[in-house]
Design a protein around this motif. Structure first.
Motif, PDB file in Angstrom:
ATOM      1  N   MET A  66       0.896  -1.171   0.000  1.00  0.00           N
ATOM      2  CA  MET A  66       0.000   0.000   0.000  1.00  0.00           C
ATOM      3  C   MET A  66       0.925   1.209   0.000  1.00  0.00           C
ATOM      4  O   MET A  66       1.439   1.626   1.035  1.00  0.00           O
ATOM      5  CB  MET A  66      -0.882   0.024   1.246  1.00  0.00           C
ATOM      6  CG  MET A  66      -1.888  -1.087   1.316  1.00  0.00           C
ATOM      7  SD  MET A  66      -3.390  -0.765   0.354  1.00  0.00           S
ATOM      8  CE  MET A  66      -4.353   0.211   1.496  1.00  0.00           C
ATOM      9  N   SER A  67       1.154   1.788  -1.142  1.00  0.00           N
ATOM     10  CA  SER A  67       2.110   2.889  -1.233  1.00  0.00           C
ATOM     11  C   SER A  67       1.388   4.184  -1.595  1.00  0.00           C
ATOM     12  O   SER A  67       0.155   4.277  -1.507  1.00  0.00           O
ATOM     13  CB  SER A  67       3.154   2.550  -2.301  1.00  0.00           C
ATOM     14  OG  SER A  67       2.544   2.573  -3.582  1.00  0.00           O
ATOM     15  N   THR A  70      -1.719   3.920  -3.797  1.00  0.00           N
ATOM     16  CA  THR A  70      -3.062   3.795  -3.218  1.00  0.00           C
ATOM     17  C   THR A  70      -3.597   5.159  -2.796  1.00  0.00           C
ATOM     18  O   THR A  70      -4.741   5.511  -3.102  1.00  0.00           O
ATOM     19  CB  THR A  70      -3.033   2.807  -2.014  1.00  0.00           C
ATOM     20  OG1 THR A  70      -2.981   1.480  -2.538  1.00  0.00           O
ATOM     21  CG2 THR A  70      -4.268   2.942  -1.151  1.00  0.00           C
ATOM     22  N   VAL A  74      -6.315   5.699  -5.430  1.00  0.00           N
ATOM     23  CA  VAL A  74      -7.659   5.303  -4.992  1.00  0.00           C
ATOM     24  C   VAL A  74      -8.545   6.540  -4.808  1.00  0.00           C
ATOM     25  O   VAL A  74      -9.747   6.509  -5.120  1.00  0.00           O
ATOM     26  CB  VAL A  74      -7.578   4.445  -3.704  1.00  0.00           C
ATOM     27  CG1 VAL A  74      -8.954   4.214  -3.094  1.00  0.00           C
ATOM     28  CG2 VAL A  74      -6.924   3.099  -4.019  1.00  0.00           C
ATOM     29  N   ASN A  89     -11.782  -4.513  -1.588  1.00  0.00           N
ATOM     30  CA  ASN A  89     -11.290  -4.853  -0.256  1.00  0.00           C
ATOM     31  C   ASN A  89     -11.971  -6.104   0.313  1.00  0.00           C
ATOM     32  O   ASN A  89     -11.375  -6.833   1.098  1.00  0.00           O
ATOM     33  CB  ASN A  89     -11.453  -3.653   0.684  1.00  0.00           C
ATOM     34  CG  ASN A  89     -10.591  -2.484   0.206  1.00  0.00           C
ATOM     35  OD1 ASN A  89      -9.380  -2.593   0.151  1.00  0.00           O
ATOM     36  ND2 ASN A  89     -11.232  -1.394  -0.198  1.00  0.00           N
ATOM     37  N   TYR A  92     -10.040  -8.926  -1.027  1.00  0.00           N
ATOM     38  CA  TYR A  92      -8.832  -9.145  -0.218  1.00  0.00           C
ATOM     39  C   TYR A  92      -9.181  -9.962   1.032  1.00  0.00           C
ATOM     40  O   TYR A  92      -8.461 -10.875   1.422  1.00  0.00           O
ATOM     41  CB  TYR A  92      -8.222  -7.794   0.187  1.00  0.00           C
ATOM     42  CG  TYR A  92      -7.148  -7.271  -0.761  1.00  0.00           C
ATOM     43  CD1 TYR A  92      -7.274  -7.391  -2.135  1.00  0.00           C
ATOM     44  CD2 TYR A  92      -6.010  -6.652  -0.259  1.00  0.00           C
ATOM     45  CE1 TYR A  92      -6.297  -6.903  -2.992  1.00  0.00           C
ATOM     46  CE2 TYR A  92      -5.018  -6.164  -1.107  1.00  0.00           C
ATOM     47  CZ  TYR A  92      -5.166  -6.290  -2.467  1.00  0.00           C
ATOM     48  OH  TYR A  92      -4.195  -5.817  -3.303  1.00  0.00           O
ATOM     49  N   TYR A 142       6.722  -2.242 -11.120  1.00  0.00           N
ATOM     50  CA  TYR A 142       5.933  -1.697 -10.000  1.00  0.00           C
ATOM     51  C   TYR A 142       6.699  -0.574  -9.293  1.00  0.00           C
ATOM     52  O   TYR A 142       6.137   0.490  -9.009  1.00  0.00           O
ATOM     53  CB  TYR A 142       5.581  -2.848  -9.054  1.00  0.00           C
ATOM     54  CG  TYR A 142       4.954  -2.452  -7.747  1.00  0.00           C
ATOM     55  CD1 TYR A 142       3.838  -1.613  -7.701  1.00  0.00           C
ATOM     56  CD2 TYR A 142       5.448  -2.931  -6.529  1.00  0.00           C
ATOM     57  CE1 TYR A 142       3.254  -1.259  -6.481  1.00  0.00           C
ATOM     58  CE2 TYR A 142       4.869  -2.585  -5.319  1.00  0.00           C
ATOM     59  CZ  TYR A 142       3.781  -1.752  -5.302  1.00  0.00           C
ATOM     60  OH  TYR A 142       3.208  -1.408  -4.104  1.00  0.00           O
ATOM     61  N   SER A 291      -7.870   2.019   2.939  1.00  0.00           N
ATOM     62  CA  SER A 291      -8.471   2.075   1.603  1.00  0.00           C
ATOM     63  C   SER A 291      -9.794   2.848   1.628  1.00  0.00           C
ATOM     64  O   SER A 291     -10.043   3.710   0.769  1.00  0.00           O
ATOM     65  CB  SER A 291      -8.696   0.651   1.095  1.00  0.00           C
ATOM     66  OG  SER A 291      -9.256   0.688  -0.180  1.00  0.00           O
TER      67      SER A 291
HETATM   68  O1  BTN Z   1      -0.552   0.988  -3.351  1.00  0.00           O
HETATM   69  C1  BTN Z   1       0.154   0.306  -4.074  1.00  0.00           C
HETATM   70  O2  BTN Z   1       1.400   0.378  -4.023  1.00  0.00           O
HETATM   71  C2  BTN Z   1      -0.374  -0.647  -5.095  1.00  0.00           C
HETATM   72  C3  BTN Z   1      -1.827  -0.563  -5.362  1.00  0.00           C
HETATM   73  C4  BTN Z   1      -2.587  -1.512  -4.514  1.00  0.00           C
HETATM   74  C5  BTN Z   1      -4.062  -1.441  -4.772  1.00  0.00           C
HETATM   75  C6  BTN Z   1      -4.794  -2.379  -3.854  1.00  0.00           C
HETATM   76  S1  BTN Z   1      -6.406  -2.713  -4.371  1.00  0.00           S
HETATM   77  C7  BTN Z   1      -6.841  -3.426  -2.842  1.00  0.00           C
HETATM   78  C8  BTN Z   1      -6.139  -2.634  -1.777  1.00  0.00           C
HETATM   79  N1  BTN Z   1      -6.980  -1.555  -1.360  1.00  0.00           N
HETATM   80  C9  BTN Z   1      -6.475  -0.395  -1.718  1.00  0.00           C
HETATM   81  O3  BTN Z   1      -7.024   0.687  -1.509  1.00  0.00           O
HETATM   82  N2  BTN Z   1      -5.286  -0.544  -2.325  1.00  0.00           N
HETATM   83  C10 BTN Z   1      -4.935  -1.925  -2.418  1.00  0.00           C
END
Ligand code: BTN
Length: 617
Positions: A66-67, A70, A74, A89, A92, A142, A291
């Protein structure tokens, strides 16, 4: 981005806050370097003495994937396409037990520090080489985006050009990645995660204060058609549906949290399997909270710009700059707040990049350079040279990632780009591990053919040809100052139709479905399906080719050590290893034990025998 928006948003206090974050992160590394056992033993350096607590490890698991992507991506997703994405989510969450109870016990039984070491034991060295090459490709692509993301933020709130921003972020990350042992890695991850939350809550709180409360943000989002949670369309070309998000999200989760080197290594820092499983379970709510908060922050940003869209009006050049623009617009008069936001964005990327660079170097040294050197010079690379070579490789990878970062601008959305990469490479990689742990009949020829086939098909669908631009929700530039509007009447902008009725500029997304037939069907598939395509193609080719090969060449069945298989598959393997009179036979494996440093660099290699009494398993 337009310079008028940026210059001056970053003041002295902002630089102080950003520097403080970097200094604290580095100090944690230095602290653990010079305290405790001073990271002298592999046990301490690699496994944090196996006395790490579950909660920090859970947070660290979350922070690894989660960098800044996101946080920026997002929020932009929710602003541009609505809230449907949050369903991922759940995907996940649903996939968590698969990672915890199917894949993790295998790595725990082996205590394998390298995930690819498992594949060498299960299939052979070629599988290990091919999968680690695929892993390197995935991580380099990535990392490029991970480095690019904070550069967008830095450019947006400071006015520093993307080039300078990418270079400075890359250099800081490369420097940072050399510090500390596993404890330091985990503790800095926790610290940096707190800053990520702070950055997101900053946006929500400021957005709510400015429009008159959280309810008002929700109301404006509803009026703007941003609230969508119920897309159950069975059409696989629809970008986000419950099916694509739950299945695509679930498989993506497994590829990242069940078999990825970074996460396997983190999970093995805990004392026992139960603790690791709890950490996996705990990381999910933390991840989901971040998220959902980020999604709501996207709506908060929409509540500010719903009648003057900054992308359409030309204030920003990429929609991923929405959040930094919002911060620059609303917080510049509060000393330190812009700095805190950029520190949060930086933190997201630091925690991810720091783990990746050295493990990439390690994989290159161990899996490619050492075998080639041995073949050419008939001897191993001298031990005193490997440290230098690793550092050089880390630096080279840093430069490669920087080069990729410069091309990320053309990927069209950092979130979709990263999930596409996770899908096209992660799907086939997950497929190979699944063949290994779930299919006792799978063999090396099948695994390698499956991987290559899965990668080719997934890359072809993912990157092979033109794709229809995604259908975005309507935006408006009704209340923009006239001079910031760059359009004439009845013009078009990308996929938008622009009308100037009643002296307002209302921009509606045009209906793209009529033009969709121009595109090849497979290129129109939602990117969320790529991971499943890669996964199933790998499994299918792997089984068919493996079976055909073993039929033609009458090969012996692969080794049947039950520990190499997922727990519920073991009983089938055990039957094959039990004698007819009910007594057990001894299964003996020779495993190559590699000791890695916390970032993944291989410290030493040895071969050890592993004996098990099958009846005890
Ligand atoms: O953040 C990153 O480095 C890569 C993207 C990761 C996206 C996923 S989707 C499910 C989870 N919920 C989020 O909000 N982000 C991650």
């Amino acid at each position: 981005m337009d310079a008028e928006n940026n210059n001056g948003a970053f003041g002295t206090w902002d630089y102080v806050v950003l520097s403080l974050m970097l200094i604290i992160s580095a100090s944690i590394g230095v602290y653990y370097r010079f305290t405790g056992g001073k990271q002298k033993t592999t046990q301490e350096y690699l496994h944090g003495d196996k006395d790490l607590s579950v909660i920090p490890v859970a947070v660290s698991l979350m922070a690894s994937f989660m960098s800044a992507i996101t946080i920026l991506g997002v929020s932009t997703e929710n602003y541009t396409f609505g809230t449907q994405f949050v369903v991922i989510n759940f995907g996940y969450g649903i996939a968590t037990p698969f990672a915890a109870y199917c894949f993790l016990p295998v790595f725990f039984k082996m205590q394998a520090t390298s995930a690819y070491q498992y594949l060498e034991i299960r299939f052979g060295a070629t599988t290990r080489l091919c999968t680690s090459l695929a892993f390197s490709l995935q991580m380099v692509l990535y990392m490029g985006i991970v480095l690019y993301a904070p550069a967008i933020a830095l450019e947006a709130v400071t006015g520093i050009s993307k080039t300078v921003a990418i270079l400075s972020v890359g250099i800081v990350c490369t420097f940072y990645s050399t510090i500390g042992g596993m404890k330091a890695v985990v503790v800095t991850d926790v610290f940096q995660s707190l800053l990520m939350f702070a950055a997101v809550f900053l946006v929500i709180i400021k957005g709510a204060i400015d429009v008159g409360g959280l309810g008002e943000i929700w109301r404006i989002a509803k009026e703007g058609g941003r609230l969508e949670f119920d897309n159950t369309s069975p059409d696989p070309t629809v970008r986000h549906t419950w099916w694509s998000l739950i299945l695509g999200g679930g498989f993506t989760y497994c590829s990242l949290y069940a078999v990825n080197q970074t996460q396997v290594q983190r999970l093995l820092t805990l004392r026992d399997l139960r603790r690791s499983q709890i950490a996996l379970w705990l990381s999910w709510p933390v991840l989901t909270l971040l998220s959902l908060s980020t999604s709501f922050a996207g709506l908060a940003i929409y509540s500010k710009y719903y009648n003057c869209d900054p992308l359409t009006s030309g204030r920003i050049s990429s929609s991923d700059q929405l959040m930094p623009l919002f911060v620059g617009d609303t917080m510049r008069e509060f000393p330190g707040l812009c700095g805190l936001f950029v520190a949060g964005i930086f933190s997201g990327s630091l925690s991810t990049v720091s783990s990746a660079l050295n493990s990439l170097a390690a994989v290159t040294l161990e899996d490619y350079l050492k075998p080639v050197y041995l073949k050419i010079y008939k001897k191993s690379i001298p031990e005193n040279r490997t440290g230098f070579i690793s550092k050089l490789l880390a630096l080279l990878y840093g430069l490669v990632c920087l080069a990729i970062a410069f091309t990320s601008e053309h990927l069209g959305g950092i979130l979709q780009a990263s999930l596409t990469i996770f899908g096209v490479v992660g799907g086939p990689l997950l497929g190979v591990f699944t063949l290994g742990m779930f299919c006792p009949c799978a063999n090396e020829v099948g695994a390698v053919s499956g991987l290559v086939g899965g990668l080719i098909i997934a890359f072809w669908i993912g990157f092979g040809g033109p794709k229809p631009p995604p259908l975005t929700l309507p935006v408006s530039i009704e209340s923009c100052p006239v001079e910031s509007n760059t359009f004439g009447s009845n013009s078009t902008f990308g996929d938008f139709e622009i009308s100037t009725e009643n002296s307002t500029f209302l921009i509606e997304a045009s209906n793209l479905s009529s033009n969709d037939d121009e595109y090849f069907y497979l290129y129109r598939l939602s990117y969320m399906w790529y991971v499943l395509i890669g996964f199933f193609v790998t499994i299918l080719i792997g089984l068919v080719v493996g079976w055909t090969y073993s039929m033609f060449f009458k090969t012996k069945p692969p080794p049947s050590d039950p520990n190499l298989f997922a727990p519920f598959v073991r009983r089938f393997v055990r039957r094959r290893t039990s004698k007819s009179d009910g007594s057990s036979i001894e299964v003996k494996n020779y495993i190559k034990v590699e000791k890695l440093d916390p970032r993944g660099a291989i410290v030493s290699t040895s071969t050890e025998s592993l004996k098990q009494d099958v009846s005890l398993l």
